[in-house]
Structures are given as C-alpha cells and as structure tokens.
Write a protein that holds these residues in place. Structure first.
Motif, PDB file in Angstrom:
ATOM      1  N   UNK A 290     -24.279   2.904   6.348  1.00 44.66           N
ATOM      2  CA  UNK A 290     -24.209   4.182   6.705  1.00 44.66           C
ATOM      3  C   UNK A 290     -24.958   5.325   5.922  1.00 44.66           C
ATOM      4  N   UNK A 291     -25.250   4.465   4.596  1.00 47.29           N
ATOM      5  CA  UNK A 291     -25.923   5.785   3.577  1.00 47.29           C
ATOM      6  C   UNK A 291     -25.013   6.827   3.261  1.00 47.29           C
ATOM      7  N   UNK A 292     -23.850   6.311   2.883  1.00 46.48           N
ATOM      8  CA  UNK A 292     -22.751   7.101   2.468  1.00 46.48           C
ATOM      9  C   UNK A 292     -22.295   6.842   1.085  1.00 46.48           C
ATOM     10  N   UNK A 293     -21.685   7.621   0.339  1.00 42.31           N
ATOM     11  CA  UNK A 293     -21.192   7.346  -1.011  1.00 42.31           C
ATOM     12  C   UNK A 293     -19.829   7.776  -1.028  1.00 42.31           C
ATOM     13  N   UNK A 294     -18.918   6.964  -1.812  1.00 43.14           N
ATOM     14  CA  UNK A 294     -17.525   7.250  -1.877  1.00 43.14           C
ATOM     15  C   UNK A 294     -17.247   8.709  -2.014  1.00 43.14           C
ATOM     16  N   UNK A 295     -18.039   9.448  -2.746  1.00 44.40           N
ATOM     17  CA  UNK A 295     -17.484  10.773  -2.700  1.00 44.40           C
ATOM     18  C   UNK A 295     -17.596  11.532  -1.341  1.00 44.40           C
ATOM     19  N   UNK A 296     -18.284  10.935  -0.328  1.00 49.10           N
ATOM     20  CA  UNK A 296     -18.395  11.586   0.832  1.00 49.10           C
ATOM     21  C   UNK A 296     -17.435  11.337   1.863  1.00 49.10           C
ATOM     22  N   UNK A 297     -16.692  10.274   1.369  1.00 53.85           N
ATOM     23  CA  UNK A 297     -15.225   9.615   2.238  1.00 53.85           C
ATOM     24  C   UNK A 297     -13.977  10.807   2.103  1.00 53.85           C
ATOM     25  N   UNK A 298     -13.658  11.190   3.265  1.00 48.94           N
ATOM     26  CA  UNK A 298     -12.467  12.388   3.020  1.00 48.94           C
ATOM     27  C   UNK A 298     -11.186  11.368   3.823  1.00 48.94           C
ATOM     28  N   UNK A 299     -11.568  10.405   4.369  1.00 46.63           N
ATOM     29  CA  UNK A 299     -10.257   9.977   5.369  1.00 46.63           C
ATOM     30  C   UNK A 299     -10.449   8.489   5.440  1.00 46.63           C
ATOM     31  N   UNK A 300      -9.415   7.811   5.560  1.00 50.33           N
ATOM     32  CA  UNK A 300      -9.210   6.311   6.011  1.00 50.33           C
ATOM     33  C   UNK A 300      -8.266   5.864   6.827  1.00 50.33           C
ATOM     34  N   UNK A 301      -8.580   5.446   8.144  1.00 45.69           N
ATOM     35  CA  UNK A 301      -7.406   5.096   8.871  1.00 45.69           C
ATOM     36  C   UNK A 301      -7.353   3.532   8.532  1.00 45.69           C
ATOM     37  N   UNK A 302      -6.176   3.226   7.909  1.00 46.62           N
ATOM     38  CA  UNK A 302      -5.958   1.822   7.518  1.00 46.62           C
ATOM     39  C   UNK A 302      -5.458   0.890   8.680  1.00 46.62           C
ATOM     40  N   UNK A 303      -5.913  -0.512   8.106  1.00 44.14           N
ATOM     41  CA  UNK A 303      -5.327  -1.428   9.107  1.00 44.14           C
ATOM     42  C   UNK A 303      -3.936  -1.479   9.041  1.00 44.14           C
ATOM     43  N   UNK A 304      -3.259  -1.488   7.852  1.00 45.35           N
ATOM     44  CA  UNK A 304      -1.736  -1.309   7.496  1.00 45.35           C
ATOM     45  C   UNK A 304      -1.000  -1.648   8.702  1.00 45.35           C
ATOM     46  N   UNK A 305      -0.322  -2.952   8.780  1.00 42.11           N
ATOM     47  CA  UNK A 305       0.224  -3.614   9.704  1.00 42.11           C
ATOM     48  C   UNK A 305       1.770  -3.046   9.457  1.00 42.11           C
ATOM     49  N   UNK A 306       2.111  -2.996   8.353  1.00 44.76           N
ATOM     50  CA  UNK A 306       3.564  -2.959   7.977  1.00 44.76           C
ATOM     51  C   UNK A 306       4.123  -4.349   7.494  1.00 44.76           C
ATOM     52  N   UNK A 307       3.301  -5.189   7.007  1.00 44.55           N
ATOM     53  CA  UNK A 307       3.440  -6.405   6.306  1.00 44.55           C
ATOM     54  C   UNK A 307       3.804  -6.325   5.005  1.00 44.55           C
ATOM     55  N   UNK A 308       4.647  -6.799   4.186  1.00 46.77           N
ATOM     56  CA  UNK A 308       4.759  -6.781   2.884  1.00 46.77           C
ATOM     57  C   UNK A 308       3.742  -7.078   2.238  1.00 46.77           C
ATOM     58  N   UNK A 309       2.921  -8.007   2.405  1.00 41.23           N
ATOM     59  CA  UNK A 309       1.760  -8.322   1.341  1.00 41.23           C
ATOM     60  C   UNK A 309       0.479  -7.674   2.005  1.00 41.23           C
ATOM     61  N   UNK A 310       0.283  -7.689   3.260  1.00 42.90           N
ATOM     62  CA  UNK A 310      -1.232  -7.267   3.939  1.00 42.90           C
ATOM     63  C   UNK A 310      -1.251  -5.650   3.345  1.00 42.90           C
ATOM     64  N   UNK A 311      -0.410  -4.794   3.459  1.00 41.24           N
ATOM     65  CA  UNK A 311      -0.604  -3.474   3.103  1.00 41.24           C
ATOM     66  C   UNK A 311      -1.111  -3.234   1.914  1.00 41.24           C
ATOM     67  N   UNK A 312      -0.520  -3.802   0.637  1.00 46.01           N
ATOM     68  CA  UNK A 312      -0.720  -3.433  -0.513  1.00 46.01           C
ATOM     69  C   UNK A 312      -2.349  -4.351  -0.928  1.00 46.01           C
ATOM     70  N   UNK A 313      -2.498  -5.324  -0.372  1.00 44.42           N
ATOM     71  CA  UNK A 313      -4.132  -5.941  -0.617  1.00 44.42           C
ATOM     72  C   UNK A 313      -5.172  -4.958  -0.113  1.00 44.42           C
TER      73      UNK A 313
END
Length: 413
Positions: A290-313
């Motif tokens: 995308x030609x985008x740097x980390x400082x340009x990011x304001x939002x992340x929609x996480x995969x975050x399924x609500x599993x014990x291990x996956x969320x924190x990875x």
C-alpha cells in the motif's frame, strides 16, 4: 504500465445483525450482540454441548424467489442477497462484461446440500437425490451464480482458505484489476454452516464457546475469561473498481483497498504459529504493498475470534509490525457482535473496515469485562471511537485453519 488504484464503490451484506448493510452497521456501532439460543432440538437430540449461534437475521426466503432458494444452497443464497445489494449500491454500472469478474469464496461451501443429499440417498435411494445437488454443493456455487446474475466474463473464482477465504477473495479481486484483467470485480465471502455436524465438529475441537446460559456475552475477544468463538453465518460483498473507471462513470467511492498481504505459516493444520511469524509477514507485506507506514495506521479490525491462544498471538503480531505506533491505533474485534462467519468473516470485516474509514468511526468490541493483562493494544470497548479526519489507513486481518494469513490495508478515499 502504472498500477491502477482499486476503490470500493458498492457494499452488500446479510448477517446475524441485519439483512443489509445499513441495519448491520447500525447494530455494530450500537454494540448489538448477534448470538442467540437456537430454536431447535439439536443439543438434546445429538448431545451437542453448544445450543447457540449467531444465526442469520433475515432468511433469504424473504428476499429471493422460491425457484432461487430451491436451486441454491443457503451459502449461495446469502451471497446472492449481498451481491445484489452491493451491485445496486454501486449504481448497477453498465460495464463491458468481458471486463467484469467475480471472486466469492466460502470456507466450507454447500454443506447443507451435501448432508441433506446424503440423508436422502440413505433413506430414500438414489432416484430421489436432486439433480441440482452438485451445482448446489460445490464451493464455487456462489461465485458462479453471481457471475450469471451480472453476466461476468472476466473470470469467476472461489478461493478456499478456511476462515481467511473472504479476505483472500478480495485480495485476488484487487490483483485482477491491477493486472488489467478486469475493470470491476464483485468480491467477498459467504458461509452457511449452522448445522449439527459443523457445530459438533467445532465443539469436539474445543474451539467453540460453551456459554449456553449467556449467548449474547459468549464472544469476548481479549477478555481474560474467553472460552472460544461463536459460530455465525451470512455473507458480505464489495464491488471493487479501478479508480479511473469509477471516476469516468462518476461513482461514489467509499475507500481504497491499497494493500494485500498473503502468507502461510507452514506450521500446523489448526494452530497458528505461536510466534506469529506468518501474520507479521502478511501485515508487513500489505503495508509495503500500500505504500503506507505504521504511523499512517489509525485502526485495525482484528481477526480476534475469542480463543485463548489465537487472540494474543495476533495482538503480539500487530505490536511487532506497528511498534510504538500501535499506541495510537484503535483496535476493534467485531466478532464479539457478529460471531465468526468462517469463510464470510474476512469479507464482512473488510466491509466494516471500509465503513470505519468512510464514517471515521472505529466500531466497538463488546463483552470485554476483564481485559487480558497481556493485551498491550488500545482496544475500543463498548462504544465507537472517532478516527482522524485526515487521510488515514486501516488493517483488516483474517487467518484460517491450515496456516492461511491475509492482511488487507484500506485507506481513506
């Protein structure tokens, strides 16, 4: 040849929160839970330890004709409902059919048709098996029917990568436009697996929440007491278009899909790499694309399924990619409301990411009463969060069994 920008000009969905985009997005911003106790006897009849799911809010039979529902599996029905809304939202564009494509994926495909067909064969014999069984059960059924609906001739594809399928479909659609194969692509994901067998199988793998006494509070990403995901169903579709084609016809533009990152773990058939290496590479590749740097990011929609291990990875992977810039990123986990749509999840969450940038509101995460102390990211809880009014970027993550990792970078129009 200069690579064309790819923009989103149409959105469509049918979900556990609503039968269209407007009702679904309104419910998300309001923090509405989509999980509910199922109105059936499956738990008692089959001994299934889970009796709730995020079931579809509006049955496709209320929208489609009887012949359409008879010749399509529910997964294709959901996709067609969402595709028609997205196409209308895009202005039902006049387009050279040889420059129009479809990429609509499903993680599992027509499982209702498959299992109902087997029951018919066993109980009533081969002569009673429906002649349309194969076109109904095949995983490419949804993309095929949508290509027929709009006369698409640039290609009709169905990538299967488990819970990353919907996001990978959008990534492939971006590549179709960038490569010059198409001007417009209808893309997304769908799933209809709220059936006793998939529920039993997921329960056996100990990945489903068993909060039968509190379905609405069962999906709780990043909460210390999370115990698994809530299975959901539905579809989401985007209309993607080259920016020049959209400008030529005066189309409204929601946002740009500016970056695609695809990797695989090569680690385990169901468990993510505990170091998150593949996830880190996918996000990094998407940002670079995308030609985008980390400082340009304001939002992340996480995969975050609500599993014990996956969320924190995933949370650690996001921190690894964004570094200190992660401190100003609004993190949302919308499966807390929609449940996990499996092959439809990445597409629906791409829609949410697009709308978050368009409306400058990061959606909330609900059911997080006790945030995991290992989470070092800024989680948006309970109410929406305002996003910057300036040009900004967001990441949508989708990961799937088999070690599939997809990251999409969306930027404001």
């Amino acid at each position: 040849m200069e690579r064309p920008d790819v923009v989103v000009t149409g959105l469509g969905a049918t979900t556990p929160l609503g039968g269209d985009i407007a009702s679904t997005w309104k419910a998300v911003l309001a923090g509405t839970p989509g999980a509910r106790t199922m109105d059936n006897d499956w738990a008692d009849k089959y001994g299934i330890p889970v009796n709730f799911a995020a079931t579809i809010a509006v049955q496709p039979s209320e929208v489609l004709t009887v012949p359409e529902t008879k010749r399509m599996d529910p997964s294709a029905q959901y996709a067609l409902v969402a595709a028609r809304e997205a196409w209308a939202d895009a202005g039902a564009p006049e387009v050279d059919k040889t420059r129009l494509g479809t990429v609509v994926s499903s993680g599992i495909g027509g499982i209702w048709t498959t299992l109902n067909g087997w029951d018919t064969l066993r109980e009533r014999g081969a002569r009673r098996v429906l002649p349309m069984t194969v076109p109904m059960l095949m995983p490419n059924s949804a993309t095929a029917y949508i290509s027929l609906e709009f006369g698409a001739q640039a290609g009709a594809h169905a990538l299967v990568s488990a819970c990353a399928s919907g996001a990978e479909a959008i990534g492939y659609a971006v590549d179709m436009i960038r490569s010059g194969r198409a001007d417009i692509v209808v893309a997304g994901g769908t799933e209809a697996t709220i059936h006793p067998l998939p529920i039993s199988a997921f329960a056996a793998s100990r990945t489903l929440s068993t909060r039968n006494d509190d379905p609405a509070g069962a999906s709780r990403p990043y909460d210390i007491d999370r115990d698994g995901f809530v299975i959901g169903e539905g579809a989401a579709i985007v209309v993607l278009e080259s920016a020049s084609h959209a400008a030529q016809r005066g189309a409204k533009v929601y946002a740009k899909v500016a970056g695609v990152g695809l990797t695989s773990d090569g680690y385990h058939i169901t468990s993510p790499d505990p170091e998150g290496t593949g996830q880190i590479r996918a996000m990094s590749a998407a940002l670079q694309d995308a030609g985008v740097s980390a400082k340009d990011v304001s939002h992340v929609n996480a995969h975050a399924t609500s599993t014990k291990v996956g969320d924190l990875i995933e949370a650690r992977s996001i921190r690894a990619v964004l570094g200190d810039d992660a401190d100003h990123v609004a993190l949302s986990a919308t499966k807390s409301m929609t449940g996990h749509l499996l092959g439809g999840a990445g597409a629906l969450e791409t829609v949410f990411t697009v709308l978050a940038l368009h409306d400058r509101q990061a959606p909330p995460t609900i059911n997080v009463a006790n945030p995991d102390p290992e989470l070092t990211l800024d989680l948006v809880r309970d109410t929406p969060r305002a996003l910057p009014q300036t040009d900004t970027a967001a990441i949508n993550n989708s990961f799937g069994f088999g070690g599939h990792n997809v990251a999409l970078v969306v930027t404001s129009a």
